[in-house]
Design an enzyme around this catalytic site. Sequence first.
Site, PDB file in Angstrom:
ATOM      1  N   ASP A  44      17.382  29.663  17.137  1.00  0.00           N
ATOM      2  CA  ASP A  44      16.959  28.286  16.887  1.00  0.00           C
ATOM      3  C   ASP A  44      17.433  27.881  15.492  1.00  0.00           C
ATOM      4  O   ASP A  44      16.720  28.076  14.506  1.00  0.00           O
ATOM      5  CB  ASP A  44      15.431  28.205  16.982  1.00  0.00           C
ATOM      6  CG  ASP A  44      14.910  26.779  17.036  1.00  0.00           C
ATOM      7  OD1 ASP A  44      15.696  25.876  17.363  1.00  0.00           O
ATOM      8  OD2 ASP A  44      13.709  26.579  16.752  1.00  0.00           O
ATOM      9  N   GLU A  90      20.610  17.746  21.309  1.00  0.00           N
ATOM     10  CA  GLU A  90      19.519  16.810  21.562  1.00  0.00           C
ATOM     11  C   GLU A  90      19.956  15.352  21.517  1.00  0.00           C
ATOM     12  O   GLU A  90      20.703  14.932  20.632  1.00  0.00           O
ATOM     13  CB  GLU A  90      18.417  17.051  20.524  1.00  0.00           C
ATOM     14  CG  GLU A  90      17.124  16.333  20.845  1.00  0.00           C
ATOM     15  CD  GLU A  90      15.914  17.053  20.270  1.00  0.00           C
ATOM     16  OE1 GLU A  90      14.830  16.448  20.271  1.00  0.00           O
ATOM     17  OE2 GLU A  90      16.042  18.217  19.842  1.00  0.00           O
ATOM     18  N   LYS A 112      19.133  18.292  25.388  1.00  0.00           N
ATOM     19  CA  LYS A 112      17.714  18.311  25.038  1.00  0.00           C
ATOM     20  C   LYS A 112      17.147  16.896  25.048  1.00  0.00           C
ATOM     21  O   LYS A 112      17.723  15.981  24.468  1.00  0.00           O
ATOM     22  CB  LYS A 112      17.502  18.930  23.648  1.00  0.00           C
ATOM     23  CG  LYS A 112      17.580  20.432  23.633  1.00  0.00           C
ATOM     24  CD  LYS A 112      17.387  20.980  22.233  1.00  0.00           C
ATOM     25  CE  LYS A 112      15.939  21.081  21.863  1.00  0.00           C
ATOM     26  NZ  LYS A 112      15.757  21.774  20.555  1.00  0.00           N
ATOM     27  N   THR A 118      12.233  19.252  25.783  1.00  0.00           N
ATOM     28  CA  THR A 118      11.635  19.752  24.553  1.00  0.00           C
ATOM     29  C   THR A 118      10.368  18.968  24.205  1.00  0.00           C
ATOM     30  O   THR A 118       9.948  18.093  24.950  1.00  0.00           O
ATOM     31  CB  THR A 118      12.674  19.689  23.417  1.00  0.00           C
ATOM     32  OG1 THR A 118      12.151  20.323  22.251  1.00  0.00           O
ATOM     33  CG2 THR A 118      13.071  18.252  23.086  1.00  0.00           C
ATOM     34  N   PHE A 138       6.219  24.404  22.981  1.00  0.00           N
ATOM     35  CA  PHE A 138       6.180  24.649  21.538  1.00  0.00           C
ATOM     36  C   PHE A 138       4.937  25.450  21.146  1.00  0.00           C
ATOM     37  O   PHE A 138       3.863  24.881  20.918  1.00  0.00           O
ATOM     38  CB  PHE A 138       6.198  23.310  20.795  1.00  0.00           C
ATOM     39  CG  PHE A 138       7.577  22.743  20.578  1.00  0.00           C
ATOM     40  CD1 PHE A 138       8.575  22.896  21.512  1.00  0.00           C
ATOM     41  CD2 PHE A 138       7.872  22.047  19.417  1.00  0.00           C
ATOM     42  CE1 PHE A 138       9.841  22.362  21.317  1.00  0.00           C
ATOM     43  CE2 PHE A 138       9.130  21.505  19.197  1.00  0.00           C
ATOM     44  CZ  PHE A 138      10.115  21.667  20.147  1.00  0.00           C
TER      45      PHE A 138
END
Length: 315
Positions: free
Chosen positions: A16, A89, A126, A150, A172
């Site tokens: 990440d 994203e 994303k 996400t 998350f």
Amino acid sequence: MNQLEALRQWTTVVADTGDFRQLAQFRPQDATTNPSLILKAVQKPDYRPLLDETVAAHKGKPVDEVIDHLLVRFGTEILSLIPGRVSTEVDARLSFDAAATVERAERIVALYRAEGVDVEQRLLIKIASTWEGIRAAEILEKKGIHTNLTLLFSFAQAVACGAAGVRLISPFVGRIYDWYRKAAGAQWDEAANAGANDPGVKSVRQIYDYYKKHGIATEVMGASFRNTGQIAALAGCDLLTISPELLAELAGSTAPLAHALDASAARDRDIPEVRYDEAAFRFALNEDAMATEKLAEGIRAFAADAVKLERLMGA
């Protein structure tokens, strides 16, 4: 065997980061990025030339298009260093506009294709797990464009993503943990809420077990970790996306790491199937104060970083 090697026995390890020069030492299969990570990277001397070169090469084009070129530049650099997929994203400011999300995603995909990337095998788009984002992902998946949903904090979001046929979700863990810890204040008991009892870990386990019980093909990738204990408690999850700092901690530890999540065990559990239409989804999300607050907070933060990135570009 260190903990990172042990984890790889059961789980695909994903990095990440936007700092792609850190990737080689950890040998992740996949990598994820987001606006905050890209913003952080381009402010470092090693990466600022990528921003300057991208701005110069696309001078005069709309700033949103230049940003997409920058995201793809980072993505292609990352793909040169990993064997698997990169997640890129869509602008968080489009989180409540399904049509605009689809349009932006298709432009990002076209830019990757122009760089010779096999987008079906190596790219995930994303998108925030709003109702509109999930609908956009459903459209994209039908076009062969795979998605990573996400900012996912609730069971309702996960159920809706599975029903939409998205390729992967990113619940998350750390941000869920943060909310419950803050809400508890002085009453928070760290030891009692660690490992398998961590509220973020419990959320991912519930989603994982539900998907495996009902044969949902969507991959579960735990994200946003605060410590290696959360990671260890999810060993066996399909994928885990981990910061370079925590990857280094795992690589430096030889403490035992057990197989925590088991698909075959989940299939034996009594877990009823759930369905949400739009009204039921919105009500379930509204009833979950943590998920409602963290989703809104996450969208605001990513949108703010997109604005900061535009300013860095001189827009």
